[in-house]
Design a protein around this motif. Structure first.
Motif, PDB file in Angstrom:
ATOM      1  N   THR A   1      -3.383  -8.104  -1.407  1.00  0.00           N
ATOM      2  CA  THR A   1      -2.992  -7.000  -2.299  1.00  0.00           C
ATOM      3  C   THR A   1      -4.151  -6.620  -3.216  1.00  0.00           C
ATOM      4  OG1 THR A   1      -0.645  -7.596  -2.262  1.00  0.00           O
ATOM      5  CG2 THR A   1      -1.405  -6.333  -4.155  1.00  0.00           C
ATOM      6  N   ALA A   2      -4.823  -7.627  -3.773  1.00  0.00           N
ATOM      7  CA  ALA A   2      -5.968  -7.359  -4.656  1.00  0.00           C
ATOM      8  C   ALA A   2      -7.062  -6.607  -3.904  1.00  0.00           C
ATOM      9  CB  ALA A   2      -6.511  -8.676  -5.201  1.00  0.00           C
ATOM     10  N   LYS A   3      -7.293  -7.003  -2.661  1.00  0.00           N
ATOM     11  CA  LYS A   3      -8.325  -6.347  -1.848  1.00  0.00           C
ATOM     12  C   LYS A   3      -7.950  -4.888  -1.574  1.00  0.00           C
ATOM     13  CE  LYS A   3     -11.054  -7.040   2.386  1.00  0.00           C
ATOM     14  NZ  LYS A   3     -11.126  -5.617   2.738  1.00  0.00           N
ATOM     15  N   LEU A   4      -6.694  -4.665  -1.202  1.00  0.00           N
ATOM     16  CA  LEU A   4      -6.241  -3.297  -0.924  1.00  0.00           C
ATOM     17  C   LEU A   4      -6.287  -2.435  -2.181  1.00  0.00           C
ATOM     18  CD1 LEU A   4      -3.229  -3.978   1.485  1.00  0.00           C
ATOM     19  CD2 LEU A   4      -5.325  -2.740   2.058  1.00  0.00           C
ATOM     20  N   MET A   5      -5.916  -2.997  -3.328  1.00  0.00           N
ATOM     21  CA  MET A   5      -5.953  -2.234  -4.575  1.00  0.00           C
ATOM     22  C   MET A   5      -7.391  -1.855  -4.936  1.00  0.00           C
ATOM     23  SD  MET A   5      -2.826  -1.755  -5.357  1.00  0.00           S
ATOM     24  CE  MET A   5      -3.121  -0.927  -6.924  1.00  0.00           C
ATOM     25  N   THR A   6      -8.336  -2.768  -4.687  1.00  0.00           N
ATOM     26  CA  THR A   6      -9.761  -2.457  -4.915  1.00  0.00           C
ATOM     27  C   THR A   6     -10.204  -1.322  -4.003  1.00  0.00           C
ATOM     28  OG1 THR A   6     -10.237  -4.731  -5.572  1.00  0.00           O
ATOM     29  CG2 THR A   6     -12.106  -3.400  -4.847  1.00  0.00           C
ATOM     30  N   ASP A   7      -9.798  -1.374  -2.744  1.00  0.00           N
ATOM     31  CA  ASP A   7     -10.146  -0.314  -1.776  1.00  0.00           C
ATOM     32  C   ASP A   7      -9.566   1.025  -2.212  1.00  0.00           C
ATOM     33  OD1 ASP A   7     -11.575  -2.016  -0.136  1.00  0.00           O
ATOM     34  OD2 ASP A   7      -9.913  -2.394   1.244  1.00  0.00           O
ATOM     35  N   ILE A   8      -8.330   1.009  -2.707  1.00  0.00           N
ATOM     36  CA  ILE A   8      -7.676   2.247  -3.141  1.00  0.00           C
ATOM     37  C   ILE A   8      -8.419   2.857  -4.331  1.00  0.00           C
ATOM     38  CG2 ILE A   8      -5.591   3.135  -4.279  1.00  0.00           C
ATOM     39  CD1 ILE A   8      -4.063   1.075  -2.402  1.00  0.00           C
ATOM     40  N   LYS A   9      -8.807   2.011  -5.281  1.00  0.00           N
ATOM     41  CA  LYS A   9      -9.539   2.517  -6.456  1.00  0.00           C
ATOM     42  C   LYS A   9     -10.900   3.094  -6.058  1.00  0.00           C
ATOM     43  CE  LYS A   9      -7.052  -0.530  -9.601  1.00  0.00           C
ATOM     44  NZ  LYS A   9      -7.009  -1.829 -10.278  1.00  0.00           N
ATOM     45  N   LYS A  10     -11.542   2.455  -5.083  1.00  0.00           N
ATOM     46  CA  LYS A  10     -12.799   3.001  -4.561  1.00  0.00           C
ATOM     47  C   LYS A  10     -12.545   4.329  -3.858  1.00  0.00           C
ATOM     48  CE  LYS A  10     -15.304  -1.373  -3.796  1.00  0.00           C
ATOM     49  NZ  LYS A  10     -15.728  -2.341  -2.759  1.00  0.00           N
ATOM     50  N   GLY A  11     -11.417   4.392  -3.115  1.00  0.00           N
ATOM     51  CA  GLY A  11     -11.053   5.627  -2.410  1.00  0.00           C
ATOM     52  C   GLY A  11     -10.795   6.776  -3.356  1.00  0.00           C
ATOM     53  N   ILE A  12     -10.228   6.468  -4.519  1.00  0.00           N
ATOM     54  CA  ILE A  12      -9.983   7.506  -5.532  1.00  0.00           C
ATOM     55  C   ILE A  12     -11.319   8.018  -6.084  1.00  0.00           C
ATOM     56  CG2 ILE A  12      -9.017   7.924  -7.839  1.00  0.00           C
ATOM     57  CD1 ILE A  12      -6.830   5.795  -7.069  1.00  0.00           C
ATOM     58  N   LYS A  13     -12.229   7.082  -6.367  1.00  0.00           N
ATOM     59  CA  LYS A  13     -13.544   7.469  -6.898  1.00  0.00           C
ATOM     60  C   LYS A  13     -14.339   8.302  -5.899  1.00  0.00           C
ATOM     61  CE  LYS A  13     -14.462   3.914 -10.359  1.00  0.00           C
ATOM     62  NZ  LYS A  13     -15.265   2.731 -10.739  1.00  0.00           N
ATOM     63  N   SER A  14     -14.239   7.923  -4.618  1.00  0.00           N
ATOM     64  CA  SER A  14     -15.020   8.625  -3.578  1.00  0.00           C
ATOM     65  C   SER A  14     -14.337   9.897  -3.092  1.00  0.00           C
ATOM     66  CB  SER A  14     -15.270   7.696  -2.396  1.00  0.00           C
ATOM     67  OG  SER A  14     -14.045   7.370  -1.763  1.00  0.00           O
ATOM     68  N   LYS A  15     -13.155  10.207  -3.671  1.00  0.00           N
ATOM     69  CA  LYS A  15     -12.369  11.396  -3.317  1.00  0.00           C
ATOM     70  C   LYS A  15     -11.759  11.320  -1.917  1.00  0.00           C
ATOM     71  CE  LYS A  15     -13.348  13.532  -7.186  1.00  0.00           C
ATOM     72  NZ  LYS A  15     -12.323  13.620  -8.242  1.00  0.00           N
ATOM     73  N   ASP A  16     -11.698  10.113  -1.325  1.00  0.00           N
ATOM     74  CA  ASP A  16     -10.954   9.946  -0.075  1.00  0.00           C
ATOM     75  C   ASP A  16      -9.459  10.013  -0.359  1.00  0.00           C
ATOM     76  OD1 ASP A  16     -13.156   9.609   1.638  1.00  0.00           O
ATOM     77  OD2 ASP A  16     -13.344   7.497   1.090  1.00  0.00           O
ATOM     78  N   ILE A  17      -9.102   9.673  -1.616  1.00  0.00           N
ATOM     79  CA  ILE A  17      -7.717   9.822  -2.079  1.00  0.00           C
ATOM     80  C   ILE A  17      -7.732  10.795  -3.245  1.00  0.00           C
ATOM     81  CG2 ILE A  17      -5.730   8.639  -3.098  1.00  0.00           C
ATOM     82  CD1 ILE A  17      -6.744   6.033  -1.808  1.00  0.00           C
ATOM     83  N   ASN A  18      -7.101  11.946  -3.035  1.00  0.00           N
ATOM     84  CA  ASN A  18      -7.081  12.968  -4.088  1.00  0.00           C
ATOM     85  C   ASN A  18      -5.722  13.096  -4.766  1.00  0.00           C
ATOM     86  OD1 ASN A  18      -9.844  14.049  -3.853  1.00  0.00           O
ATOM     87  ND2 ASN A  18      -9.180  14.553  -1.772  1.00  0.00           N
ATOM     88  N   GLY A  19      -4.708  12.480  -4.161  1.00  0.00           N
ATOM     89  CA  GLY A  19      -3.365  12.538  -4.727  1.00  0.00           C
ATOM     90  C   GLY A  19      -2.482  11.525  -4.020  1.00  0.00           C
ATOM     91  N   PRO A  20      -1.268  11.328  -4.504  1.00  0.00           N
ATOM     92  CA  PRO A  20      -0.360  10.342  -3.909  1.00  0.00           C
ATOM     93  C   PRO A  20      -0.141  10.538  -2.402  1.00  0.00           C
ATOM     94  CG  PRO A  20       0.512  11.079  -6.015  1.00  0.00           C
ATOM     95  CD  PRO A  20      -0.674  11.955  -5.713  1.00  0.00           C
ATOM     96  N   GLU A  21      -0.153  11.815  -1.966  1.00  0.00           N
ATOM     97  CA  GLU A  21       0.120  12.101  -0.547  1.00  0.00           C
ATOM     98  C   GLU A  21      -0.974  11.557   0.386  1.00  0.00           C
ATOM     99  OE1 GLU A  21      -2.442  15.227  -2.204  1.00  0.00           O
ATOM    100  OE2 GLU A  21      -0.566  14.336  -2.882  1.00  0.00           O
ATOM    101  N   ASP A  22      -2.161  11.268  -0.160  1.00  0.00           N
ATOM    102  CA  ASP A  22      -3.263  10.728   0.662  1.00  0.00           C
ATOM    103  C   ASP A  22      -3.165   9.216   0.835  1.00  0.00           C
ATOM    104  OD1 ASP A  22      -4.424  13.265   0.848  1.00  0.00           O
ATOM    105  OD2 ASP A  22      -5.584  12.972  -0.989  1.00  0.00           O
ATOM    106  N   LEU A  23      -2.259   8.617   0.092  1.00  0.00           N
ATOM    107  CA  LEU A  23      -2.230   7.146   0.039  1.00  0.00           C
ATOM    108  C   LEU A  23      -1.778   6.497   1.347  1.00  0.00           C
ATOM    109  CD1 LEU A  23      -2.743   4.890  -2.033  1.00  0.00           C
ATOM    110  CD2 LEU A  23      -0.284   4.817  -2.352  1.00  0.00           C
ATOM    111  N   LYS A  24      -0.701   7.031   1.939  1.00  0.00           N
ATOM    112  CA  LYS A  24      -0.142   6.398   3.139  1.00  0.00           C
ATOM    113  C   LYS A  24      -1.144   6.378   4.295  1.00  0.00           C
ATOM    114  CE  LYS A  24       3.802   6.669   6.217  1.00  0.00           C
ATOM    115  NZ  LYS A  24       4.943   7.469   6.642  1.00  0.00           N
ATOM    116  N   PRO A  25      -1.762   7.514   4.646  1.00  0.00           N
ATOM    117  CA  PRO A  25      -2.760   7.458   5.731  1.00  0.00           C
ATOM    118  C   PRO A  25      -3.955   6.570   5.388  1.00  0.00           C
ATOM    119  CG  PRO A  25      -2.681   9.666   4.739  1.00  0.00           C
ATOM    120  CD  PRO A  25      -1.511   8.903   4.219  1.00  0.00           C
TER     121      PRO A  25
END
Length: 305
Positions: A54-78
């Motif tokens: 879980t910690a690893k995935l949360m770190t990846d998600i935060k990096k994804g937000i910074k890199s704009k791979d995740i721009n909103g909640p709808e990007d999270l599942k894919p």
């Protein structure tokens, strides 16, 4: 229903506990903020993905937000599906076969996880692939285990090598290997006594089986598979750690995935232990144990197709 369909149906409880909760989060939040991330972390932990993973995935998600791979909640599942698929495909999930037959597979695990049944199903799988199979009843501590393996031998048309209850398990393994060589069998699957880490004598028996088989056949055992019950969640991780400290494991067989909301333990096993899940069981039928395909698992978990 094909195996993918069974896998998808089998993961229904996990999907409700994991993917659907993520979907509810996505609908409930317009933006990703700290509260959203806290709720997401709770969802991952409740699905038995494990603290480390879980910690690893949360770190990846935060990096994804910074890199704009995740721009909103709808990007999270894919994004999560992709990351989990990547985690599961790291290294090799290949099932090892000997360069020249026979291949020796030792199966270990505590009592109650479906170990002997799993061996029967493995025998069935290899018979369907056209291999000649020998089953070795080296769980000599329980007469019931020998009887159960005999039933599977009859059902699958596999030869059984057995001694009387209480005899030396390594002697059974030795006879099975010798028989396989004499009869040109392709696969030898060795059952072993259900052991706990506190039973040092049983762990020594297991090491002895390894020594006996390797003396007869180079590189044997080619696979040492630990059977785990998916319904036990994080307890399965603890079992794997303890077995891994005693003997070199090459892979995990995860049974009863269809009866649990804790299917996220597949991800935790791979991430925390770096031991590949090689087989999964999603039902009671002889054909319901199949090689683990990480991409299929990720697709079934996230409800695609």
């Amino acid at each position: 229903m094909g195996f993918f369909g069974k896998l998808k149906a089998g993961l229904e409880k996990t999907r409700k506990n994991f993917t659907e909760k993520i979907e509810q989060l996505v609908v409930g939040y317009a933006t990703i903020d700290d509260e959203f991330l806290d709720d997401l972390e709770a969802v991952l932990l409740s699905a038995d993905v494990g603290v480390h993973t879980t910690a690893k995935l949360m770190t990846d998600i935060k990096k994804g937000i910074k890199s704009k791979d995740i721009n909103g909640p709808e990007d999270l599942k894919p994004f999560l599906q992709n990351k989990i698929s990547e985690m599961l495909t790291e290294g090799s999930n290949d099932i090892k076969l000997a360069a020249a037959p026979p291949t020796v597979i030792v199966v270990v695990g505590v009592n109650g996880v479906g170990k002997t049944t799993t061996i029967g199903k493995l025998g069935q799988y290899y018979k369907e692939q056209g291999h000649k199979v020998i089953l070795a009843a080296a769980d000599t501590f329980r007469a019931a285990a020998i009887d159960q393996l005999e039933i599977w031998g009859t059902r699958t048309g596999s030869e059984i090598i057995k001694h009387k209850e209480g005899s030396d398990p390594a002697a059974v393994a030795f006879d099975a290997v010798q028989s396989a060589r004499a009869k040109k069998a392709d696969i030898v699957i060795i059952d072993t006594a259900g052991r706990l880490h506190t039973k040092s004598n049983l762990m020594e028996e297991l090491k002895k089986i390894g020594r006996v088989t390797s003396r007869e056949i180079p590189d044997a055992p080619h696979e040492t598979l630990l059977v785990l019950d998916a319904t036990t969640g994080q307890n399965a991780i603890n079992q794997a750690k303890l077995f891994g400290e005693a003997i070199p494991l090459t892979g995990i067989v995860l049974t009863k995935l269809d009866g649990t909301a804790k299917g996220g333990v597949v991800i935790a096993i791979k991430s925390e232990l770096n031991v590949p899940v090689k087989w999964i069981g999603v039902g009671e039928g002889a054909g319901d144990l199949r090689p683990f395909v990480p991409q299929e698992f990720a697709e079934a978990l996230f409800g695609d197709k």
